[in-house]
Design a protein around this motif. Structure first.
Motif, PDB file in Angstrom:
ATOM      1  N   MET A 184       0.801  -1.093   0.069  1.00 39.57           N
ATOM      2  CA  MET A 184       0.095   0.032  -0.142  1.00 39.57           C
ATOM      3  C   MET A 184       1.092   1.349   0.090  1.00 39.57           C
ATOM      4  N   GLY A 185       1.856   1.326   0.863  1.00 39.06           N
ATOM      5  CA  GLY A 185       3.017   2.254   0.618  1.00 39.06           C
ATOM      6  C   GLY A 185       3.592   2.452  -0.800  1.00 39.06           C
ATOM      7  N   SER A 186       3.900   1.534  -1.569  1.00 38.05           N
ATOM      8  CA  SER A 186       4.315   1.921  -2.655  1.00 38.05           C
ATOM      9  C   SER A 186       3.165   2.339  -3.704  1.00 38.05           C
ATOM     10  N   ARG A 187       2.010   1.983  -3.420  1.00 35.02           N
ATOM     11  CA  ARG A 187       0.930   2.482  -4.182  1.00 35.02           C
ATOM     12  C   ARG A 187       0.865   3.874  -4.120  1.00 35.02           C
ATOM     13  N   VAL A 188       0.722   4.195  -2.771  1.00 34.24           N
ATOM     14  CA  VAL A 188       0.455   5.724  -2.470  1.00 34.24           C
ATOM     15  C   VAL A 188       1.853   6.685  -2.963  1.00 34.24           C
ATOM     16  N   TYR A 189       3.108   6.135  -2.961  1.00 35.40           N
ATOM     17  CA  TYR A 189       4.171   6.798  -3.355  1.00 35.40           C
ATOM     18  C   TYR A 189       4.058   6.959  -4.747  1.00 35.40           C
ATOM     19  N   MET A 190       3.618   6.017  -5.690  1.00 34.23           N
ATOM     20  CA  MET A 190       3.393   5.905  -7.127  1.00 34.23           C
ATOM     21  C   MET A 190       2.179   6.858  -7.684  1.00 34.23           C
ATOM     22  N   GLY A 191       1.337   7.446  -6.651  1.00 32.58           N
ATOM     23  CA  GLY A 191      -0.028   8.058  -6.938  1.00 32.58           C
ATOM     24  C   GLY A 191      -1.001   7.312  -7.446  1.00 32.58           C
ATOM     25  N   ARG A 192      -1.101   5.894  -7.316  1.00 34.62           N
ATOM     26  CA  ARG A 192      -2.047   5.111  -7.478  1.00 34.62           C
ATOM     27  C   ARG A 192      -3.322   5.324  -6.699  1.00 34.62           C
ATOM     28  N   LYS A 193      -4.191   4.769  -7.031  1.00 31.21           N
ATOM     29  CA  LYS A 193      -5.711   5.072  -6.583  1.00 31.21           C
ATOM     30  C   LYS A 193      -5.596   3.979  -5.368  1.00 31.21           C
ATOM     31  N   PRO A 194      -5.988   4.467  -4.183  1.00 33.48           N
ATOM     32  CA  PRO A 194      -5.886   3.553  -3.070  1.00 33.48           C
ATOM     33  C   PRO A 194      -7.013   2.258  -3.158  1.00 33.48           C
ATOM     34  N   LEU A 195      -6.873   1.342  -2.440  1.00 34.60           N
ATOM     35  CA  LEU A 195      -7.532   0.351  -2.264  1.00 34.60           C
ATOM     36  C   LEU A 195      -8.326   0.060  -1.192  1.00 34.60           C
ATOM     37  N   ARG A 196      -9.505  -0.548  -1.249  1.00 33.93           N
ATOM     38  CA  ARG A 196     -10.369  -0.770  -0.020  1.00 33.93           C
ATOM     39  C   ARG A 196      -9.766  -1.901   0.731  1.00 33.93           C
ATOM     40  N   HIS A 197      -9.536  -1.812   1.896  1.00 35.59           N
ATOM     41  CA  HIS A 197      -8.883  -2.635   2.873  1.00 35.59           C
ATOM     42  C   HIS A 197      -9.590  -3.846   3.175  1.00 35.59           C
ATOM     43  N   GLY A 198     -10.917  -3.899   2.939  1.00 35.28           N
ATOM     44  CA  GLY A 198     -11.878  -4.919   3.096  1.00 35.28           C
ATOM     45  C   GLY A 198     -11.275  -6.476   2.771  1.00 35.28           C
ATOM     46  N   TRP A 199     -10.905  -6.333   1.562  1.00 38.54           N
ATOM     47  CA  TRP A 199     -10.610  -7.609   0.945  1.00 38.54           C
ATOM     48  C   TRP A 199      -9.306  -8.232   1.808  1.00 38.54           C
ATOM     49  N   ALA A 200      -8.536  -7.341   2.255  1.00 37.62           N
ATOM     50  CA  ALA A 200      -7.243  -7.498   2.971  1.00 37.62           C
ATOM     51  C   ALA A 200      -7.490  -8.076   4.469  1.00 37.62           C
TER      52      ALA A 200
END
Length: 407
Positions: free
Chosen positions: A79-95
């Motif tokens: 998740m940190g890498s996704r935020v760093y790259m400016g990607r759309k955040p994912l819902r945490h429910g599946w995790a």
């Protein structure tokens, strides 16, 4: 199986890196993804501590804490890498569902049908997949432009593959050496040693990305106009110089535009400086709708801008200038809480010559822009390209030497 010394070292490294990254994040909270990487290393610290004190805990509790913490380590890193790259955040429910399911299965193979091998596979399943996904997320942007991302990606990806494949090493070793505990112990030591190395390398990688982000921000501040978000004068002239060199080598065209907003002082006087800022930003937004990806725009100062168009001749530059002028004239500026102000621009166009310096071609475009001002504003004027300098001296056309006339 595990050496207590190695596990103690892993716990100390996790806590040290967590504290270091937390200190960096505390003073640089604008760095994207860093907070999640701090939480990932915190989860790793919990996992290492759980291994140290597992003999003093009920086995189900020890298994549950270990499974949850190691799964969260990989997930938070991703998740940190996704935020760093400016990607759309994912819902945490599946995790949450995945971690809960893995924990329940691990408890089943602890309490109902004890099986150490299955628990070992489950322990690294989610974290290994998340580490591989982290590597895939970060490997973008070009190695020459952002080498830190690719180095971090390689480190975390190698660790993720190791975590996913390490049960295979045990599966291959144990059946053939079921009575040889030395090999299994050696493999266990290798696992802990690799984890320690991964902790250091991934922590170092997070610091490299932090440095990359700060360096990028400093470069952005040095090169980009803070109001309009286009290149400032110094950066634009540097890029124009490179573009001129490239055009001269490739013998291709390069059109340069100089643009000045008409009666801009009236907007400032009527709507205030905020209205003037809105007008400048509006102009840039309109202009960018007329440009290609390879075209470059800069703010020379005040309400004066410049654009260079690679692989464009005078006619192409004039066409782009006219399209921009017409679009701006038909698109008023929203200022003053809903009111609109008319905005027009005078544009000069010049074609770069074969030996032009940036200042020379800008000067000709600037002269054309002033012609547009003098001829009524809200218009485009084109400055012809400089003609090659005629040959002088005794060398005449055709390479023959002209006769000298004495006296």
């Amino acid at each position: 199986m595990h050496s207590p010394t190695l596990i103690i070292l892993a716990a100390m490294l996790s806590m040290l890196i967590t504290a270091l990254l937390f200190a960096v994040w505390y003073f640089n909270r604008q760095i994207p993804g860093l907070r999640l990487w701090v939480l990932a290393f915190l989860s790793s610290s919990v996992f290492s501590t759980c291994l140290l004190v597992r003999d003093g805990l009920p086995e189900p509790l020890s298994v549950a804490v270990a499974q949850i913490s190691i799964s969260l380590t990989g997930y938070l890193c991703w998740m940190g890498s996704r935020v760093y790259m400016g990607r759309k955040p994912l819902r945490h429910g599946w995790a949450v569902l995945a971690v809960g399911l893995l924990t329940a299965v691990a408890l089943y193979f602890t309490m109902v049908r004890p099986h150490t091998g299955v628990r070992f596979v489950l322990a690294g399943l989610m974290s290994g997949v998340c580490f591989v996904l982290t590597a895939r997320t970060l490997a973008h942007g070009g190695f020459r432009q952002v080498p830190a991302r690719y180095l971090f990606s390689a480190m975390v990806g190698a660790h993720g593959l190791f975590v996913l494949l390490r049960p295979l090493a045990f599966a291959l070793a144990v059946p053939r050496n079921a009575g040889d505990g030395a090999l299994v112990a050696a493999l266990s030591h290798i696992v802990v040693l690799e984890s320690n190395a991964a902790l250091v390398l991934i922590g170092f990688g997070a610091l490299m990305l932090t440095n990359e982000f700060i360096t990028s921000e400093l470069r952005h501040l040095a090169e980009v106009d803070p109001l309009t978000n286009v290149f400032n004068r110094r950066a634009f002239l540097t890029l124009l110089d490179k573009a001129l060199s490239g055009a001269q080598r490739a013998q291709s065209g390069l059109a340069v535009l100089v643009l000045d907003l008409d009666h801009f002082k009236n907007i400032n006087d009527t709507w205030g400086h905020q209205g003037g800022d809105d007008a400048l930003c509006h102009f840039v937004q309109v202009a960018q709708r007329c440009l290609r990806n390879e075209d470059v725009m800069g703010r020379l100062g005040g309400e004066e801008f410049s654009i260079f168009l690679p692989n464009a001749d005078s006619a192409g530059g004039a066409a782009v200038a006219e399209r921009l002028r017409s679009l701006l004239e038909s698109t008023p500026v929203p200022v003053g809480g809903g009111a609109c102000a008319a905005l027009t621009v005078s544009i000069g166009v010049a074609l770069a010559g074969p030996a032009d310096a940036p200042d020379a071609v800008l000067q000709r475009a600037d002269e054309a822009m002033y012609q547009a001002k003098q001829r009524g504003r809200n218009r485009v004027e084109v400055q012809p390209a400089p003609s090659p300098a005629p040959l002088s001296g005794p060398v005449a056309a055709g390479g023959r030497v002209a006769p000298l006339v004495l006296g």
